[in-house]
Design an enzyme around this catalytic site. Structure first.
Site, PDB file in Angstrom:
ATOM      1  N   LYS A 122       0.844  -1.187   0.000  1.00 50.50           N
ATOM      2  CA  LYS A 122       0.000   0.000   0.000  1.00 50.50           C
ATOM      3  C   LYS A 122       0.888   1.249   0.000  1.00 50.50           C
ATOM      4  O   LYS A 122       1.772   1.402   0.851  1.00 50.50           O
ATOM      5  CB  LYS A 122      -0.902   0.005   1.239  1.00 50.50           C
ATOM      6  CG  LYS A 122      -1.932  -1.115   1.265  1.00 50.50           C
ATOM      7  CD  LYS A 122      -3.005  -0.907   0.218  1.00 50.50           C
ATOM      8  CE  LYS A 122      -4.136  -1.910   0.354  1.00 50.50           C
ATOM      9  NZ  LYS A 122      -5.217  -1.680  -0.634  1.00 50.50           N
ATOM     10  N   LYS A 148     -13.971  -7.006  -7.655  1.00 49.53           N
ATOM     11  CA  LYS A 148     -14.315  -7.304  -6.268  1.00 49.53           C
ATOM     12  C   LYS A 148     -15.820  -7.493  -6.184  1.00 49.53           C
ATOM     13  O   LYS A 148     -16.579  -6.664  -6.701  1.00 49.53           O
ATOM     14  CB  LYS A 148     -13.889  -6.171  -5.330  1.00 49.53           C
ATOM     15  CG  LYS A 148     -12.393  -5.948  -5.233  1.00 49.53           C
ATOM     16  CD  LYS A 148     -12.091  -4.749  -4.350  1.00 49.53           C
ATOM     17  CE  LYS A 148     -10.592  -4.503  -4.229  1.00 49.53           C
ATOM     18  NZ  LYS A 148     -10.309  -3.251  -3.459  1.00 49.53           N
TER      19      LYS A 148
END
Length: 327
Positions: free
Chosen positions: A150, A246
């Site tokens: 991240k 997703k």
């Protein structure tokens, strides 16, 4: 036929702190939908996401608003037009898939034509932190074949270099979570190419990503926040090389199946991704990821405690779900 829909909020503690460019959290808050019918029950889990205007109470209310129709026999196909894409529809859709499989004595893998199931390598996510902290985390996980880091700060270069030095042999996915700007895009991409990054996920904010069409993409770029459903794909072909599917974005397995097929037809690389949830949320995506280019289904690995009948993980390998969990 007698059906009854229930939905409840559940909380799973995260092991430590999970941090992205938009903030940190210490627990995964999910909604579990259960549909019972004639002694059988199907379950689905969703993770409401504030970035998309969702909240626990709002998603729970949306699920309850469809309960009467589901109890009266609403089908998965009808659900697609009765609810908008998003977390609420995902929970109901997956619960209906699970119920259908259990009621008919079948496996969802067979129903979607993915009967040949195998364990998959999943990415393992490293939270955003100071370079030394991220390097230490990478060093602890350097044996994993695929790391997802991240980013999205003013100094991503030092973080990326620290992680690469600590995990020299791992493939790396960079997830900027919309944290880069047009002004630093080329620089960050050049650094990523130098360090042999495999994929860059959502570098620019959704709706402000036109610059991706006008630069030489030295590393494949994956859409996440910019893509939600099948209808979004065509407009992204000039800017992205891959899409992150997703179920919490598509609104369930039904739409995700259509979206994956269309993405592959259009020539996109496909990633099956997840929010931070339990094994129940990952299970449908594991089935869908069997022929995907990337699986990012490590949600349970980030938890301090998963469901009792959770997915089986061996290192970075995730195995298809047992019927006791889902499908």
């Amino acid at each position: 036929m007698r059906r009854h829909l229930e939905a409840t909020i559940e909380t799973f503690p995260i092991a430590g702190l999970f941090t992205i460019s938009r903030g940190s959290k210490t627990e995964a808050e999910v909604i579990t939908c259960t549909i019972r019918e004639d002694g059988f029950s199907g379950r689905g889990e969703c993770v409401p996401y504030k970035r998309y205007g969702e909240s626990l109470d709002g998603v729970l209310s949306d699920i309850h608003s469809i309960a009467e129709a589901v109890d009266s026999g609403l089908t998965r196909e009808e659900l697609q037009t009765r609810m908008k894409p998003g977390a609420a529809r995902n929970a109901v859709d997956c619960a209906l898939w699970d119920l259908e499989a259990k009621r008919d004595g079948l496996r969802v893998a067979d129903l979607i034509g993915a009967a040949s199931q195998k364990p998959l390598v999943t990415a393992f996510t490293l939270s955003l932190g100071e370079p030394a902290v991220m390097a230490a985390d990478a060093r602890r996980n350097a044996q994993r074949p695929l790391l997802k880091i991240k980013l999205g700060t003013e100094d991503d270069e030092s973080r990326l270099r620290a992680v690469r030095e600590a995990a020299p042999n791992a493939r790396i996915i960079v997830d900027a979570n919309e944290g880069w700007m047009e002004e630093n895009l080329s620089h960050h991409m050049a650094v990523a190419a130098e360090l042999n990054v495999s994929l860059i996920e959502q570098p620019l904010p959704a709706g402000k990503d036109a610059a991706l069409a006008n630069i030489r993409r030295l590393v494949s770029v994956c859409a996440d926040e910019s893509v939600h459903a099948t209808k979004d794909l065509e407009s992204l072909r000039d800017r992205y090389d891959a899409v992150n599917i997703k179920l919490d974005k598509t609104g369930g397995l039904t739409e995700a199946l259509a979206m994956k097929a269309e993405a592959q037809r259009l020539g996109f690389l496909v990633m099956l991704g997840c929010m931070v949830g339990s094994s129940l949320a990952m299970a449908p995506a594991v089935l869908l990821a069997q022929d995907a280019d990337y699986a990012d289904l490590d949600g349970p690995l980030l938890l301090a405690k998963d469901r009792p009948t959770g997915l089986r993980y061996e290192g970075s390998l995730v195995y298809p779900p047992d019927p006791d969990l889902w499908g």
